[in-house]
Design an enzyme around this catalytic site. Structure first.
Site, mmCIF file in Angstrom:
data_model
loop_
_atom_site.group_PDB
_atom_site.id
_atom_site.type_symbol
_atom_site.label_atom_id
_atom_site.label_comp_id
_atom_site.label_asym_id
_atom_site.label_seq_id
_atom_site.Cartn_x
_atom_site.Cartn_y
_atom_site.Cartn_z
ATOM 1 N N GLU A 132 -11.655 -7.829 -63.073
ATOM 2 C CA GLU A 132 -11.550 -6.673 -62.175
ATOM 3 C C GLU A 132 -11.848 -7.073 -60.728
ATOM 4 O OE1 GLU A 132 -10.811 -2.963 -63.421
ATOM 5 O OE2 GLU A 132 -9.748 -4.754 -64.070
ATOM 6 N N THR A 185 -5.446 0.461 -55.536
ATOM 7 C CA THR A 185 -6.870 0.679 -55.790
ATOM 8 C C THR A 185 -7.730 0.281 -54.592
ATOM 9 O OG1 THR A 185 -6.551 0.310 -58.152
ATOM 10 C CG2 THR A 185 -8.794 0.085 -57.321
#
Length: 311
Positions: A132, A185
């Site tokens: 991530e 994001t």
């Protein structure tokens, strides 16, 4: 010891409206698949990626799957093991449904199984967080933890990492709509305020406590009235077309709650029946079509299994 394996890992809904970076749950679909082989040649190679329209790197140092597997192999003392990876994207990239998380988790679950599971799923979480970090610049766990563990997950603390798997009502269904617009994001995170008023913080943590209490009490109405976000949603909703109209449509159609999945643009609603979830997804998708926006829809209970080995 096996030489090859195929694994599916599920999409996830992170934040769950009021629980920014600390709450998430897994759903049955969509998700990603990884096929992994042990090979003679040392090192990790990515043989093939499908379903990504050429957007993901084949370079093993830059891909979240291979990068997290490398961290894992270094940790268990087998850095030179020969691994060949195929990644099959079965879910949209940049959807707010944990696309990078599903890929990374499938890869870690695959390598751990190939090596006869030296680590528990909980112990795999930090390695997934490395993926991530590579994908969006921040190693949060609210996607990878539920993808690995299944179910509904609370990240009580990041330093030290403290993850709790929460119960939930069996009759809770999730209606998901992904409007096919681009909301990166990294950009969505940068919009969020770094300082908040104390009165807003009090409201927010009251809602988080109410949501967790509703999950333990299996009180769907308490879950619904707790799912309000006054800190992040007002900013992120700007990036999502007709967000408040979609929420109005969902709530008028019987939804228990409605909000943004992850950083968006996907939105989700909790409902008490599968039929109601299907009706809401169809209604919102039709509205988006009227605006000239295509979309994908998914209906699922909360997925308690996490990743699974495919035949």
């Amino acid at each position: 010891m096996k030489d090859s394996i195929k694994v599916f890992a599920p999409a996830t809904v992170a934040n769950v409206v009021c629980g920014y970076d600390v709450l998430g749950f897994a759903v049955n679909a969509p998700g990603d698949e990884v096929v992994m082989h042990r090979v003679e040649k040392s090192g990790i190679t990515i043989k093939k990626i499908t379903g990504d329209d050429g957007r993901l790197p084949l370079d093993a140092a830059k891909n979240t799957v291979s990068a997290s597997v490398k961290h894992y192999l270094n940790h268990i003392g087998q850095p030179d093991l020969g691994i060949e990876i195929e990644l099959h994207k079965k879910m949209p990239i940049g959807s707010g449904l944990g696309s990078s998380s599903a890929s990374t988790v499938a890869g870690l679950f695959a390598i751990n199984n190939l090596l006869d599971n030296p680590l528990t799923p909980m112990e795999l979480v930090p390695f997934a967080m490395k993926g991530e970090e590579l994908a969006c610049g921040y190693g949060h766990a609210d996607n990878v933890a539920p993808a690995l563990l299944g179910g509904f997950v609370l990240i009580r603390s990041y330093e030290p990492l403290d993850i709790i798997r929460l119960p939930h009502p069996e009759g809770l269904y999730c209606a998901i709509v992904f409007p096919e617009v681009d909301v990166p994001t990294r950009d969505a995170r940068q919009m969020i305020r770094q300082k908040v008023f104390l009165k807003d913080a009090v409201t927010q943590w009251g809602n988080i406590a109410g949501l967790v209490s509703g999950l333990f009490l299996k009180d769907i109405d308490l879950i619904g009235r707790s799912m309000k976000d006054i800190l992040v949603e007002p900013v992120r909703s700007i990036l999502i077309p007709d967000f408040y109209k979609m929420r109005e449509m969902a709530m008028e159609s019987g939804a228990v709650s409605f909000g943004i999945s992850g950083s968006g643009p996907s939105v989700f609603a909790f409902t008490k029946t599968e039929a109601n979830a299907s009706f809401i997804t169809q209604k919102i998708a039709s509205h988006l079509t009227s605006l000239g926006i295509s979309s994908k829809t998914y209906v699922s209970p909360i997925n308690n299994n996490g990743p699974v080995i495919l035949d």
